[in-house]
Design a protein around this motif. Structure first.
Motif, PDB file in Angstrom:
ATOM      1  N   SER A   1     -18.851  43.161  21.049  1.00 57.68           N
ATOM      2  CA  SER A   1     -20.200  42.750  21.434  1.00 57.68           C
ATOM      3  C   SER A   1     -20.963  42.120  20.278  1.00 57.68           C
ATOM      4  CB  SER A   1     -20.983  43.942  21.997  1.00 57.68           C
ATOM      5  OG  SER A   1     -21.049  44.974  21.034  1.00 57.68           O
ATOM      6  N   SER A   2     -20.371  42.120  19.081  1.00 58.14           N
ATOM      7  CA  SER A   2     -21.036  41.515  17.927  1.00 58.14           C
ATOM      8  C   SER A   2     -19.992  41.133  16.879  1.00 58.14           C
ATOM      9  CB  SER A   2     -22.038  42.489  17.301  1.00 58.14           C
ATOM     10  OG  SER A   2     -21.355  43.551  16.658  1.00 58.14           O
ATOM     11  N   ILE A   3     -20.419  40.284  15.957  1.00 58.14           N
ATOM     12  CA  ILE A   3     -19.557  39.911  14.837  1.00 58.14           C
ATOM     13  C   ILE A   3     -19.226  41.146  14.003  1.00 58.14           C
ATOM     14  CG2 ILE A   3     -19.500  38.629  12.653  1.00 58.14           C
ATOM     15  CD1 ILE A   3     -19.080  36.812  14.990  1.00 58.14           C
ATOM     16  N   GLY A   4     -20.192  42.036  13.822  1.00 54.88           N
ATOM     17  CA  GLY A   4     -19.953  43.260  13.055  1.00 54.88           C
ATOM     18  C   GLY A   4     -18.896  44.136  13.692  1.00 54.88           C
ATOM     19  N   ASP A   5     -18.939  44.283  15.033  1.00 51.28           N
ATOM     20  CA  ASP A   5     -17.929  45.067  15.734  1.00 51.28           C
ATOM     21  C   ASP A   5     -16.548  44.433  15.588  1.00 51.28           C
ATOM     22  OD1 ASP A   5     -19.850  46.855  16.589  1.00 51.28           O
ATOM     23  OD2 ASP A   5     -19.996  46.011  18.617  1.00 51.28           O
ATOM     24  N   MET A   6     -16.513  43.096  15.706  1.00 52.86           N
ATOM     25  CA  MET A   6     -15.232  42.407  15.579  1.00 52.86           C
ATOM     26  C   MET A   6     -14.692  42.546  14.155  1.00 52.86           C
ATOM     27  SD  MET A   6     -14.081  38.743  17.104  1.00 52.86           S
ATOM     28  CE  MET A   6     -15.263  37.741  16.205  1.00 52.86           C
ATOM     29  N   ALA A   7     -15.571  42.484  13.171  1.00 55.22           N
ATOM     30  CA  ALA A   7     -15.148  42.668  11.781  1.00 55.22           C
ATOM     31  C   ALA A   7     -14.571  44.066  11.578  1.00 55.22           C
ATOM     32  CB  ALA A   7     -16.315  42.420  10.830  1.00 55.22           C
ATOM     33  N   ALA A   8     -15.195  45.063  12.194  1.00 57.21           N
ATOM     34  CA  ALA A   8     -14.702  46.438  12.067  1.00 57.21           C
ATOM     35  C   ALA A   8     -13.308  46.593  12.689  1.00 57.21           C
ATOM     36  CB  ALA A   8     -15.679  47.409  12.715  1.00 57.21           C
ATOM     37  N   GLY A   9     -12.986  45.779  13.689  1.00 59.08           N
ATOM     38  CA  GLY A   9     -11.677  45.830  14.320  1.00 59.08           C
ATOM     39  C   GLY A   9     -10.654  44.908  13.684  1.00 59.08           C
ATOM     40  N   SER A  10     -11.027  44.263  12.583  1.00 55.52           N
ATOM     41  CA  SER A  10     -10.154  43.290  11.925  1.00 55.52           C
ATOM     42  C   SER A  10      -9.714  43.798  10.556  1.00 55.52           C
ATOM     43  CB  SER A  10     -10.894  41.961  11.733  1.00 55.52           C
ATOM     44  OG  SER A  10     -11.343  41.454  12.970  1.00 55.52           O
ATOM     45  N   ASP A  11      -8.479  43.450  10.187  1.00 53.32           N
ATOM     46  CA  ASP A  11      -7.988  43.771   8.850  1.00 53.32           C
ATOM     47  C   ASP A  11      -8.344  42.682   7.850  1.00 53.32           C
ATOM     48  OD1 ASP A  11      -6.574  46.081   9.774  1.00 53.32           O
ATOM     49  OD2 ASP A  11      -4.914  44.791  10.405  1.00 53.32           O
ATOM     50  N   LEU A  12      -8.440  41.454   8.349  1.00 55.41           N
ATOM     51  CA  LEU A  12      -8.608  40.290   7.485  1.00 55.41           C
ATOM     52  C   LEU A  12      -9.530  39.291   8.177  1.00 55.41           C
ATOM     53  CD1 LEU A  12      -7.613  38.630   4.982  1.00 55.41           C
ATOM     54  CD2 LEU A  12      -5.709  37.854   6.414  1.00 55.41           C
ATOM     55  N   ILE A  13     -10.501  38.774   7.438  1.00 53.75           N
ATOM     56  CA  ILE A  13     -11.382  37.723   7.955  1.00 53.75           C
ATOM     57  C   ILE A  13     -11.358  36.589   6.947  1.00 53.75           C
ATOM     58  CG2 ILE A  13     -13.700  37.072   8.701  1.00 53.75           C
ATOM     59  CD1 ILE A  13     -14.244  40.102   9.123  1.00 53.75           C
ATOM     60  N   VAL A  14     -10.980  35.397   7.428  1.00 51.29           N
ATOM     61  CA  VAL A  14     -10.899  34.244   6.537  1.00 51.29           C
ATOM     62  C   VAL A  14     -11.579  33.034   7.161  1.00 51.29           C
ATOM     63  CG1 VAL A  14      -8.745  35.005   5.457  1.00 51.29           C
ATOM     64  CG2 VAL A  14      -8.656  33.440   7.403  1.00 51.29           C
ATOM     65  N   GLU A  15     -12.021  32.158   6.284  1.00 51.94           N
ATOM     66  CA  GLU A  15     -12.465  30.818   6.678  1.00 51.94           C
ATOM     67  C   GLU A  15     -11.367  29.877   6.209  1.00 51.94           C
ATOM     68  OE1 GLU A  15     -16.089  27.649   5.769  1.00 51.94           O
ATOM     69  OE2 GLU A  15     -16.171  29.670   4.921  1.00 51.94           O
ATOM     70  N   GLY A  16     -10.994  28.932   7.044  1.00 58.94           N
ATOM     71  CA  GLY A  16      -9.917  28.050   6.634  1.00 58.94           C
ATOM     72  C   GLY A  16      -9.660  26.918   7.597  1.00 58.94           C
ATOM     73  N   THR A  17      -8.535  26.256   7.371  1.00 62.51           N
ATOM     74  CA  THR A  17      -8.113  25.095   8.149  1.00 62.51           C
ATOM     75  C   THR A  17      -6.645  25.247   8.516  1.00 62.51           C
ATOM     76  OG1 THR A  17      -9.644  23.700   6.905  1.00 62.51           O
ATOM     77  CG2 THR A  17      -7.897  22.572   8.119  1.00 62.51           C
ATOM     78  N   VAL A  18      -6.311  24.950   9.772  1.00 65.88           N
ATOM     79  CA  VAL A  18      -4.914  24.959  10.188  1.00 65.88           C
ATOM     80  C   VAL A  18      -4.251  23.715   9.604  1.00 65.88           C
ATOM     81  CG1 VAL A  18      -3.293  24.888  12.122  1.00 65.88           C
ATOM     82  CG2 VAL A  18      -5.427  26.202  12.324  1.00 65.88           C
ATOM     83  N   VAL A  19      -3.205  23.925   8.789  1.00 67.21           N
ATOM     84  CA  VAL A  19      -2.551  22.794   8.118  1.00 67.21           C
ATOM     85  C   VAL A  19      -1.131  22.540   8.601  1.00 67.21           C
ATOM     86  CG1 VAL A  19      -3.992  22.923   6.050  1.00 67.21           C
ATOM     87  CG2 VAL A  19      -1.856  24.241   6.151  1.00 67.21           C
ATOM     88  N   ALA A  20      -0.533  23.495   9.332  1.00 72.23           N
ATOM     89  CA  ALA A  20       0.832  23.301   9.818  1.00 72.23           C
ATOM     90  C   ALA A  20       1.093  24.210  11.011  1.00 72.23           C
ATOM     91  CB  ALA A  20       1.842  23.594   8.710  1.00 72.23           C
ATOM     92  N   VAL A  21       2.041  23.779  11.834  1.00 73.89           N
ATOM     93  CA  VAL A  21       2.470  24.547  13.004  1.00 73.89           C
ATOM     94  C   VAL A  21       3.990  24.589  12.986  1.00 73.89           C
ATOM     95  CG1 VAL A  21       2.455  24.686  15.520  1.00 73.89           C
ATOM     96  CG2 VAL A  21       0.480  23.718  14.327  1.00 73.89           C
ATOM     97  N   ASP A  22       4.557  25.755  13.300  1.00 67.96           N
ATOM     98  CA  ASP A  22       6.010  25.889  13.321  1.00 67.96           C
ATOM     99  C   ASP A  22       6.407  26.822  14.465  1.00 67.96           C
ATOM    100  OD1 ASP A  22       8.634  25.532  12.552  1.00 67.96           O
ATOM    101  OD2 ASP A  22       8.396  26.430  10.576  1.00 67.96           O
ATOM    102  N   ASP A  23       7.687  26.800  14.799  1.00 66.12           N
ATOM    103  CA  ASP A  23       8.201  27.694  15.820  1.00 66.12           C
ATOM    104  C   ASP A  23       8.077  29.129  15.349  1.00 66.12           C
ATOM    105  OD1 ASP A  23       8.914  25.540  17.412  1.00 66.12           O
ATOM    106  OD2 ASP A  23      10.950  25.455  16.624  1.00 66.12           O
TER     107      ASP A  23
END
Length: 181
Positions: A43-65
């Motif tokens: 219900s909030s960013i704080g709740d989602m952060a509490a359920g996350s191990d890692l939070i990053v800002e970034g860019t998708v640079v590659a896709v693989d199988d």
């Protein structure tokens, strides 16, 4: 339930149920079928952060199988995943190097492309914030988005639209909120 076990549980339970819960969805991507899986809702960013191990800002640079994940009771039921390489710009929670591999369901075993709970596939060039759970076993060796809410993409105007944020929230406001957690 510990966040690191939520995604593997969703993947394994979902793989067993995919054959019976697929619904054709023409709204987001008519070439993909929508799959519904149960999992956490925040219900909030704080709740989602509490359920996350890692939070990053970034860019998708590659896709693989990725991998083939099957139901042990029925090896004909399951999914194929894709691996998305994120170049990390900033880490807000947890530990990460310059790159993170994110695994996401991509297709059924027969090749039918899927979208799970409305989380469309990542694409090279996507820029945003990822709320991730970190795998720590052979069954779950990569990171995964904590749920369908856990990827906040930045649009061309530098804003993010998410049900967890006020309408059209600026990137700098999200950064400030994450730094204050």
């Amino acid at each position: 339930m510990n966040a690191r076990w939520v995604v593997p549980a969703i993947l394994l339970i979902g793989a067993a149920a995919f054959a019976v819960i697929i619904v054709l969805d023409g709204d987001d991507d008519p070439t993909r079928e929508t799959v519904t899986a149960s999992g956490p809702e925040f219900s909030s960013i704080g709740d989602m952060a509490a359920g996350s191990d890692l939070i990053v800002e970034g860019t998708v640079v590659a896709v693989d199988d990725g991998r083939r994940i099957t139901d042990p009771a029925d090896p004909t039921a399951g999914v194929v995943t894709r691996l998305y390489e994120l170049q990390v710009a900033e880490v807000y929670q947890g530990d990460a190097g310059d790159f993170v591999l994110v695994e996401q369901e991509d297709a059924l075993l027969d090749g039918t492309p899927i979208v799970v709970n409305g989380l469309s596939p990542h694409a090279v060039g996507d820029v945003g914030f990822w709320f991730l759970v970190v795998g720590d076993s052979e069954e779950f060796p990569f990171t995964a988005v904590v749920n369908q809410q856990g990827r906040l993409l930045v649009d061309a105007d530098g804003v993010i639209d998410s049900e967890l944020l006020p309408a059209s929230t600026a990137v700098d406001d999200v950064r400030a909120a994450l730094r204050s957690l």
